[in-house]
Design a protein around this motif. Structure first.
Motif, PDB file in Angstrom:
ATOM      1  N   VAL A 110       0.860  -1.187   0.000  1.00  0.00           N
ATOM      2  CA  VAL A 110       0.000   0.000   0.000  1.00  0.00           C
ATOM      3  C   VAL A 110       0.896   1.237   0.000  1.00  0.00           C
ATOM      4  O   VAL A 110       1.823   1.352   0.804  1.00  0.00           O
ATOM      5  N   LEU A 111       0.593   2.154  -0.922  1.00  0.00           N
ATOM      6  CA  LEU A 111       1.344   3.407  -1.051  1.00  0.00           C
ATOM      7  C   LEU A 111       0.427   4.569  -0.715  1.00  0.00           C
ATOM      8  O   LEU A 111      -0.579   4.789  -1.398  1.00  0.00           O
ATOM      9  N   GLY A 112       0.749   5.308   0.336  1.00  0.00           N
ATOM     10  CA  GLY A 112      -0.022   6.498   0.685  1.00  0.00           C
ATOM     11  C   GLY A 112       0.738   7.737   0.265  1.00  0.00           C
ATOM     12  O   GLY A 112       1.941   7.840   0.517  1.00  0.00           O
ATOM     13  N   THR A 113       0.067   8.671  -0.419  1.00  0.00           N
ATOM     14  CA  THR A 113       0.754   9.906  -0.768  1.00  0.00           C
ATOM     15  C   THR A 113      -0.008  11.083  -0.172  1.00  0.00           C
ATOM     16  O   THR A 113      -1.208  11.220  -0.371  1.00  0.00           O
ATOM     17  N   TRP A 114       0.715  11.903   0.562  1.00  0.00           N
ATOM     18  CA  TRP A 114       0.274  13.023   1.406  1.00  0.00           C
ATOM     19  C   TRP A 114       0.237  12.513   2.844  1.00  0.00           C
ATOM     20  O   TRP A 114      -0.462  11.567   3.170  1.00  0.00           O
ATOM     21  N   ALA A 115       1.009  13.144   3.703  1.00  0.00           N
ATOM     22  CA  ALA A 115       1.283  12.590   5.027  1.00  0.00           C
ATOM     23  C   ALA A 115       0.048  12.392   5.891  1.00  0.00           C
ATOM     24  O   ALA A 115      -0.124  11.342   6.524  1.00  0.00           O
ATOM     25  N   TYR A 116      -0.817  13.414   5.940  1.00  0.00           N
ATOM     26  CA  TYR A 116      -1.985  13.326   6.816  1.00  0.00           C
ATOM     27  C   TYR A 116      -3.203  13.945   6.143  1.00  0.00           C
ATOM     28  O   TYR A 116      -3.109  15.043   5.597  1.00  0.00           O
ATOM     29  N   VAL A 124      -2.010   2.597   8.788  1.00  0.00           N
ATOM     30  CA  VAL A 124      -2.865   1.833   9.713  1.00  0.00           C
ATOM     31  C   VAL A 124      -3.677   0.788   8.952  1.00  0.00           C
ATOM     32  O   VAL A 124      -3.805  -0.369   9.389  1.00  0.00           O
ATOM     33  N   PHE A 125      -4.236   1.162   7.807  1.00  0.00           N
ATOM     34  CA  PHE A 125      -5.034   0.259   6.978  1.00  0.00           C
ATOM     35  C   PHE A 125      -4.193  -0.937   6.533  1.00  0.00           C
ATOM     36  O   PHE A 125      -4.619  -2.094   6.642  1.00  0.00           O
ATOM     37  N   ALA A 126      -2.973  -0.681   6.059  1.00  0.00           N
ATOM     38  CA  ALA A 126      -2.110  -1.760   5.595  1.00  0.00           C
ATOM     39  C   ALA A 126      -1.717  -2.689   6.742  1.00  0.00           C
ATOM     40  O   ALA A 126      -1.752  -3.924   6.603  1.00  0.00           O
ATOM     41  N   ARG A 127      -1.354  -2.114   7.872  1.00  0.00           N
ATOM     42  CA  ARG A 127      -0.947  -2.939   9.018  1.00  0.00           C
ATOM     43  C   ARG A 127      -2.095  -3.815   9.508  1.00  0.00           C
ATOM     44  O   ARG A 127      -1.873  -4.957   9.929  1.00  0.00           O
ATOM     45  N   SER A 128      -3.317  -3.296   9.449  1.00  0.00           N
ATOM     46  CA  SER A 128      -4.462  -4.098   9.904  1.00  0.00           C
ATOM     47  C   SER A 128      -4.689  -5.317   9.020  1.00  0.00           C
ATOM     48  O   SER A 128      -5.307  -6.297   9.451  1.00  0.00           O
ATOM     49  N   LEU A 129      -4.171  -5.262   7.790  1.00  0.00           N
ATOM     50  CA  LEU A 129      -4.340  -6.368   6.846  1.00  0.00           C
ATOM     51  C   LEU A 129      -3.038  -7.142   6.625  1.00  0.00           C
ATOM     52  O   LEU A 129      -2.967  -8.006   5.743  1.00  0.00           O
ATOM     53  N   GLY A 130      -2.007  -6.812   7.397  1.00  0.00           N
ATOM     54  CA  GLY A 130      -0.738  -7.518   7.279  1.00  0.00           C
ATOM     55  C   GLY A 130       0.051  -7.166   6.039  1.00  0.00           C
ATOM     56  O   GLY A 130       0.882  -7.964   5.584  1.00  0.00           O
ATOM     57  N   LYS A 131      -0.165  -5.980   5.496  1.00  0.00           N
ATOM     58  CA  LYS A 131       0.516  -5.563   4.278  1.00  0.00           C
ATOM     59  C   LYS A 131       1.571  -4.502   4.589  1.00  0.00           C
ATOM     60  O   LYS A 131       1.381  -3.659   5.472  1.00  0.00           O
ATOM     61  N   PRO A 132       2.685  -4.498   3.840  1.00  0.00           N
ATOM     62  CA  PRO A 132       3.666  -3.412   4.011  1.00  0.00           C
ATOM     63  C   PRO A 132       3.134  -2.115   3.428  1.00  0.00           C
ATOM     64  O   PRO A 132       2.249  -2.116   2.562  1.00  0.00           O
ATOM     65  N   SER A 133       3.694  -1.011   3.890  1.00  0.00           N
ATOM     66  CA  SER A 133       3.236   0.300   3.415  1.00  0.00           C
ATOM     67  C   SER A 133       4.416   1.238   3.201  1.00  0.00           C
ATOM     68  O   SER A 133       5.445   1.133   3.874  1.00  0.00           O
ATOM     69  N   VAL A 134       4.227   2.131   2.242  1.00  0.00           N
ATOM     70  CA  VAL A 134       5.172   3.213   1.975  1.00  0.00           C
ATOM     71  C   VAL A 134       4.374   4.505   1.949  1.00  0.00           C
ATOM     72  O   VAL A 134       3.271   4.542   1.381  1.00  0.00           O
ATOM     73  N   VAL A 135       4.886   5.555   2.555  1.00  0.00           N
ATOM     74  CA  VAL A 135       4.224   6.859   2.552  1.00  0.00           C
ATOM     75  C   VAL A 135       5.130   7.867   1.858  1.00  0.00           C
ATOM     76  O   VAL A 135       6.298   7.996   2.206  1.00  0.00           O
ATOM     77  N   LYS A 136       4.555   8.579   0.879  1.00  0.00           N
ATOM     78  CA  LYS A 136       5.280   9.626   0.162  1.00  0.00           C
ATOM     79  C   LYS A 136       4.776  10.983   0.637  1.00  0.00           C
ATOM     80  O   LYS A 136       3.569  11.217   0.684  1.00  0.00           O
ATOM     81  N   VAL A 137       5.701  11.876   0.997  1.00  0.00           N
ATOM     82  CA  VAL A 137       5.332  13.210   1.449  1.00  0.00           C
ATOM     83  C   VAL A 137       5.706  14.220   0.370  1.00  0.00           C
ATOM     84  O   VAL A 137       6.635  14.013  -0.413  1.00  0.00           O
ATOM     85  N   HIS A 138       4.984  15.348   0.345  1.00  0.00           N
ATOM     86  CA  HIS A 138       5.084  16.256  -0.799  1.00  0.00           C
ATOM     87  C   HIS A 138       5.539  17.667  -0.443  1.00  0.00           C
ATOM     88  O   HIS A 138       6.168  18.323  -1.256  1.00  0.00           O
ATOM     89  N   GLY A 139       5.184  18.189   0.712  1.00  0.00           N
ATOM     90  CA  GLY A 139       5.578  19.558   1.023  1.00  0.00           C
ATOM     91  C   GLY A 139       4.691  20.185   2.070  1.00  0.00           C
ATOM     92  O   GLY A 139       5.009  20.210   3.260  1.00  0.00           O
ATOM     93  N   SER A 140       3.544  20.703   1.644  1.00  0.00           N
ATOM     94  CA  SER A 140       2.646  21.368   2.588  1.00  0.00           C
ATOM     95  C   SER A 140       2.109  20.411   3.635  1.00  0.00           C
ATOM     96  O   SER A 140       1.693  20.841   4.718  1.00  0.00           O
ATOM     97  N   ASP A 141       2.102  19.108   3.333  1.00  0.00           N
ATOM     98  CA  ASP A 141       1.655  18.147   4.348  1.00  0.00           C
ATOM     99  C   ASP A 141       2.581  18.155   5.559  1.00  0.00           C
ATOM    100  O   ASP A 141       2.144  17.897   6.685  1.00  0.00           O
ATOM    101  N   LEU A 142       3.869  18.489   5.351  1.00  0.00           N
ATOM    102  CA  LEU A 142       4.795  18.609   6.475  1.00  0.00           C
ATOM    103  C   LEU A 142       5.047  20.060   6.863  1.00  0.00           C
ATOM    104  O   LEU A 142       5.166  20.376   8.045  1.00  0.00           O
ATOM    105  N   ASN A 143       5.130  20.942   5.880  1.00  0.00           N
ATOM    106  CA  ASN A 143       5.416  22.351   6.171  1.00  0.00           C
ATOM    107  C   ASN A 143       4.253  23.068   6.845  1.00  0.00           C
ATOM    108  O   ASN A 143       4.454  24.044   7.564  1.00  0.00           O
ATOM    109  N   VAL A 144       3.025  22.622   6.571  1.00  0.00           N
ATOM    110  CA  VAL A 144       1.843  23.313   7.091  1.00  0.00           C
ATOM    111  C   VAL A 144       1.026  22.394   8.010  1.00  0.00           C
ATOM    112  O   VAL A 144       0.836  22.679   9.198  1.00  0.00           O
ATOM    113  N   VAL A 145       0.549  21.268   7.473  1.00  0.00           N
ATOM    114  CA  VAL A 145      -0.359  20.398   8.226  1.00  0.00           C
ATOM    115  C   VAL A 145       0.317  19.847   9.478  1.00  0.00           C
ATOM    116  O   VAL A 145      -0.303  19.762  10.549  1.00  0.00           O
TER     117      VAL A 145
END
Length: 390
Positions: A110-116, A124-145
């Motif tokens: 599972v690949l999530g893009t945008w931190a939050y 959380v969704f991937a872990r509940s199903l036993g799947k690995p996950s990767v999260v890609k962050v872009h900018g304002s998700d960390l600089n602002v959110v």
């Protein structure tokens, strides 16, 4: 390898110009793996009947799924509570994802893009199903959110637990470490550009194609027309530039909350200010080819693709010292960096850049690679993450 991407930053048939960076990278990624997208859209009960919130009402008519850029795309009706938002976004997002658990079970990662909330929900969704996950962050998700207490609390607890993190710029990697992520889990994958569109082109021919005339110098801005993009500072700086060089024109490509203010200025500036609205990517490439100088004086940014596209087109950039912009302009041959929110400094930099002779070939060499290269680097992270889990 089967990849399930979860994100709210992806185009649809009603917003075809949205998030072109994700569309282009995902389009190339889909050539390397079996990719399915879960695109989150805001869902508010009765929005379609009342017309409020406006975007939720507009997107309510989307079907359950579409093919976008050749990619099977399912729409997640993300439950949304107006004026509450951030504190309840994660649990509501997870509830909205639950009907798609079969798709997730059939995927390798599972690949999530945008931190939050997207990336946190994907983890959380991937872990509940036993799947690995990767999260890609872009900018304002960390600089602002990430500066909002509720969102930061969730990020600190969840993002360090994802299998791998992808950052598009070094400053964002440092912010991820500040949230508790292990440095070894963070991978730098820079955004690319469509090099078939964004390449050095004849300036006069581009202006002829746009019908804007060859006379004078042209500055181009491309982005949302809103205060956070430094629009007020840019307009004030342009007034100062025009006081020194009356032949300079400014083109604002985009739409947003400040469009009425921009239209009013256009009406009284005798063609010095051009505002054609949001434009398709192919036309944006022509505008960039037509300009002498590109500018993006934002208050917050990740690694803005419009800056990369300008560099790939051999055009110098004047940008603010936020997010990944200084990283993009690290080579002095590519442009100038100015303090954010400083109209005077911006005006001086614009005038300096207009007076300087720039080498288009050197700018291109300092610029980005292609989306194909970017997607391959992202694919390598996904493959290594799946193999590590196995």
């Amino acid at each position: 390898m089967r990849v399930l991407a979860i994100t709210k930053i992806f185009p649809n048939s009603l917003e075809p110009l949205s998030s072109p960076f994700n569309r282009q990278q995902f389009g190339e990624l889909a050539k390397l793996c079996d990719l399915t997208v879960l695109a989150a859209i805001p869902y508010v009960p009765l929005a379609q009947r009342t017309g409020l919130p406006e975007r939720a009402a507009k997107l309510a008519v989307l079907p359950e799924r579409e093919v976008v850029a050749g990619i099977e795309t399912h729409y997640v009706r993300q439950l949304y509570v107006p004026r509450v938002g951030i504190p309840v976004a994660l649990p509501l997002y997870l509830a909205s994802l639950w009907p798609f658990r079969t798709l997730a079970k059939q995927s390798d990662i599972v690949l999530g893009t945008w931190a939050y909330p997207d990336g946190c929900a994907a983890t959380v969704f991937a872990r509940s199903l036993g799947k690995p996950s990767v999260v890609k962050v872009h900018g304002s998700d960390l600089n602002v959110v990430a500066k909002m207490p509720a969102a930061r609390s969730y990020m600190r607890r969840i993002l360090p637990r994802t299998d791998a993190l992808v950052s598009v710029a070094r400053p964002l990697s440092q912010l991820l470490e500040g949230l508790g992520a292990r440095p070894g889990s963070i991978h730098l994958v820079r955004n690319g550009v469509d090099t078939s569109l964004f390449r050095p082109r004849d300036r006069g021919a581009c202006r002829d194609e746009l019908g804007i005339g060859r006379e004078g110098s042209l500055i181009v801005f491309c982005g949302r027309l809103e205060p956070q993009k430094g629009l007020a500072e840019l307009l004030a700086a342009f007034d100062q530039v025009r006081a020194v060089r009356s032949d300079v024109r400014l083109a604002l490509l985009g739409d947003g909350v400040s469009r009425d203010e921009v239209r009013e200025r256009v009406s009284r500036m005798n063609g010095a200010l051009i505002a054609p609205g949001a434009r398709p990517l192919r036309e944006i490439a022509t505008w960039v080819g037509a300009c002498d100088l590109f500018t993006l004086p934002s208050h917050n940014e990740g690694t803005p693709n419009v800056v990369l596209e300008a560099l790939a087109s051999g055009r110098p950039v004047v940008g603010s010292d936020v997010g990944g912009i200084p990283d993009c302009l690290a080579d002095p041959c590519s442009g100038l960096v100015v303090p954010a929110r400083d109209a005077g400094a911006l005006a001086r930099a614009l005038l300096e850049a207009l007076d300087r002779t720039w080498d288009p070939d050197a700018i291109v060499r300092a610029g980005p690679g292609s989306w194909k290269e970017s997607a391959r680097a992202l694919h390598d992270v996904l493959v290594s993450t799946v193999n590590a889990r196995r």
